[in-house]
Design a protein around this motif. Sequence first.
Motif, PDB file in Angstrom:
ATOM      1  N   ASP A   1     -25.284  68.191 -38.071  1.00 48.80           N
ATOM      2  CA  ASP A   1     -26.455  67.471 -38.119  1.00 48.80           C
ATOM      3  C   ASP A   1     -26.304  66.351 -39.456  1.00 48.80           C
ATOM      4  O   ASP A   1     -26.645  65.309 -39.409  1.00 48.80           O
ATOM      5  CB  ASP A   1     -27.843  68.063 -38.505  1.00 48.80           C
ATOM      6  N   MET A   2     -25.635  66.969 -40.638  1.00 53.42           N
ATOM      7  CA  MET A   2     -25.184  66.057 -41.718  1.00 53.42           C
ATOM      8  C   MET A   2     -24.409  64.999 -41.300  1.00 53.42           C
ATOM      9  O   MET A   2     -24.469  63.832 -41.594  1.00 53.42           O
ATOM     10  CB  MET A   2     -24.802  66.914 -42.796  1.00 53.42           C
ATOM     11  N   ILE A   3     -23.173  65.337 -40.445  1.00 54.01           N
ATOM     12  CA  ILE A   3     -22.397  64.483 -40.051  1.00 54.01           C
ATOM     13  C   ILE A   3     -22.918  63.546 -39.358  1.00 54.01           C
ATOM     14  O   ILE A   3     -22.579  62.072 -39.378  1.00 54.01           O
ATOM     15  CB  ILE A   3     -21.345  65.390 -39.310  1.00 54.01           C
ATOM     16  N   VAL A   4     -23.792  63.653 -38.252  1.00 51.63           N
ATOM     17  CA  VAL A   4     -24.365  62.698 -37.615  1.00 51.63           C
ATOM     18  C   VAL A   4     -25.405  61.814 -38.177  1.00 51.63           C
ATOM     19  O   VAL A   4     -25.303  60.537 -38.118  1.00 51.63           O
ATOM     20  CB  VAL A   4     -25.263  63.459 -36.455  1.00 51.63           C
ATOM     21  N   ALA A   5     -26.203  62.468 -39.113  1.00 48.49           N
ATOM     22  CA  ALA A   5     -27.168  61.611 -40.119  1.00 48.49           C
ATOM     23  C   ALA A   5     -26.261  60.426 -40.876  1.00 48.49           C
ATOM     24  O   ALA A   5     -26.425  59.411 -40.983  1.00 48.49           O
ATOM     25  CB  ALA A   5     -27.792  62.456 -40.832  1.00 48.49           C
ATOM     26  N   GLU A   6     -24.856  61.160 -41.372  1.00 54.93           N
ATOM     27  CA  GLU A   6     -24.111  60.364 -42.065  1.00 54.93           C
ATOM     28  C   GLU A   6     -23.502  59.104 -41.365  1.00 54.93           C
ATOM     29  O   GLU A   6     -23.669  57.957 -41.796  1.00 54.93           O
ATOM     30  CB  GLU A   6     -22.799  60.709 -42.640  1.00 54.93           C
ATOM     31  N   LYS A   7     -23.231  59.364 -39.976  1.00 57.21           N
ATOM     32  CA  LYS A   7     -22.560  58.476 -39.168  1.00 57.21           C
ATOM     33  C   LYS A   7     -23.703  57.289 -38.716  1.00 57.21           C
ATOM     34  O   LYS A   7     -23.585  56.012 -38.616  1.00 57.21           O
ATOM     35  CB  LYS A   7     -22.020  58.892 -37.852  1.00 57.21           C
ATOM     36  N   LYS A   8     -25.004  57.881 -38.600  1.00 62.78           N
ATOM     37  CA  LYS A   8     -26.056  56.766 -38.149  1.00 62.78           C
ATOM     38  C   LYS A   8     -26.267  55.926 -39.389  1.00 62.78           C
ATOM     39  O   LYS A   8     -26.551  54.674 -39.400  1.00 62.78           O
ATOM     40  CB  LYS A   8     -27.404  57.854 -37.947  1.00 62.78           C
ATOM     41  N   GLN A   9     -26.193  56.565 -40.652  1.00 62.05           N
ATOM     42  CA  GLN A   9     -26.314  55.595 -41.814  1.00 62.05           C
ATOM     43  C   GLN A   9     -25.134  54.494 -42.032  1.00 62.05           C
ATOM     44  O   GLN A   9     -25.811  53.314 -42.073  1.00 62.05           O
ATOM     45  CB  GLN A   9     -26.348  56.581 -43.099  1.00 62.05           C
ATOM     46  N   VAL A  10     -24.038  54.834 -41.706  1.00 64.64           N
ATOM     47  CA  VAL A  10     -22.981  54.108 -41.714  1.00 64.64           C
ATOM     48  C   VAL A  10     -23.196  52.909 -40.607  1.00 64.64           C
ATOM     49  O   VAL A  10     -22.713  51.736 -40.686  1.00 64.64           O
ATOM     50  CB  VAL A  10     -21.668  54.858 -41.646  1.00 64.64           C
ATOM     51  N   ALA A  11     -23.523  53.398 -39.396  1.00 61.78           N
ATOM     52  CA  ALA A  11     -23.743  52.581 -38.141  1.00 61.78           C
ATOM     53  C   ALA A  11     -24.902  51.518 -38.387  1.00 61.78           C
ATOM     54  O   ALA A  11     -24.610  50.388 -38.303  1.00 61.78           O
ATOM     55  CB  ALA A  11     -24.020  53.329 -37.082  1.00 61.78           C
ATOM     56  N   SER A  12     -25.827  51.823 -39.092  1.00 58.13           N
ATOM     57  CA  SER A  12     -26.878  51.022 -39.618  1.00 58.13           C
ATOM     58  C   SER A  12     -26.321  49.932 -40.604  1.00 58.13           C
ATOM     59  O   SER A  12     -26.694  48.839 -40.346  1.00 58.13           O
ATOM     60  CB  SER A  12     -28.118  51.901 -40.312  1.00 58.13           C
ATOM     61  N   GLU A  13     -25.911  50.385 -41.338  1.00 59.41           N
ATOM     62  CA  GLU A  13     -25.103  49.660 -42.316  1.00 59.41           C
ATOM     63  C   GLU A  13     -24.045  48.386 -41.846  1.00 59.41           C
ATOM     64  O   GLU A  13     -24.299  47.337 -42.027  1.00 59.41           O
ATOM     65  CB  GLU A  13     -24.144  50.078 -43.527  1.00 59.41           C
ATOM     66  N   TYR A  14     -23.327  48.844 -40.691  1.00 57.11           N
ATOM     67  CA  TYR A  14     -22.679  47.935 -39.943  1.00 57.11           C
ATOM     68  C   TYR A  14     -23.453  46.853 -38.948  1.00 57.11           C
ATOM     69  O   TYR A  14     -23.182  45.688 -39.264  1.00 57.11           O
ATOM     70  CB  TYR A  14     -21.744  48.700 -38.873  1.00 57.11           C
ATOM     71  N   HIS A  15     -24.318  47.578 -38.800  1.00 59.05           N
ATOM     72  CA  HIS A  15     -25.389  46.546 -37.909  1.00 59.05           C
ATOM     73  C   HIS A  15     -25.966  45.413 -38.765  1.00 59.05           C
ATOM     74  O   HIS A  15     -26.354  44.295 -38.360  1.00 59.05           O
ATOM     75  CB  HIS A  15     -26.446  47.246 -36.915  1.00 59.05           C
ATOM     76  N   ASN A  16     -26.352  46.170 -39.884  1.00 50.97           N
ATOM     77  CA  ASN A  16     -27.135  45.180 -40.903  1.00 50.97           C
ATOM     78  C   ASN A  16     -26.121  44.122 -41.280  1.00 50.97           C
ATOM     79  O   ASN A  16     -26.335  42.654 -41.265  1.00 50.97           O
ATOM     80  CB  ASN A  16     -27.414  45.916 -42.216  1.00 50.97           C
ATOM     81  N   GLU A  17     -25.002  44.285 -41.540  1.00 48.88           N
ATOM     82  CA  GLU A  17     -24.091  43.320 -41.925  1.00 48.88           C
ATOM     83  C   GLU A  17     -23.761  42.445 -40.886  1.00 48.88           C
ATOM     84  O   GLU A  17     -23.606  41.424 -41.049  1.00 48.88           O
ATOM     85  CB  GLU A  17     -22.446  44.076 -42.323  1.00 48.88           C
ATOM     86  N   ALA A  18     -23.672  43.198 -39.532  1.00 51.01           N
ATOM     87  CA  ALA A  18     -23.367  42.036 -38.471  1.00 51.01           C
ATOM     88  C   ALA A  18     -24.422  41.083 -38.144  1.00 51.01           C
ATOM     89  O   ALA A  18     -24.384  39.841 -37.942  1.00 51.01           O
ATOM     90  CB  ALA A  18     -23.107  42.956 -37.045  1.00 51.01           C
TER      91      ALA A  18
END
Length: 86
Positions: A11-28
């Motif tokens: 669950d922690m790994i998935v949450a971290e991946k979602k946070q990083v994905a959100s950062e990528y989307h925000n940058e794009a």
Amino acid sequence: MIDLHGSDLDDMIVAEKKQVASEYHNEAWADGISDGIEADILAETAMATAVTELVRHHGEAEVLDLLDALRRRVEYGEFRAVRSFQ
């Protein structure tokens, strides 16, 4: 010593991946806006890409269920920029 059960760690790994994905989307998103692409065009394209990937990985029936759930969330005002709680 931290004792994490397998599912807690997952669950922690998935949450971290979602946070990083959100950062990528925000940058794009910011790059697209900076390049003069309107927000509604970015949003529609992002949604089409997301739905295509979800259908490919989970099938149409599961994605339709997800879209129904998202529709209910929209109707309840979850995605409004300014929400009023009654």
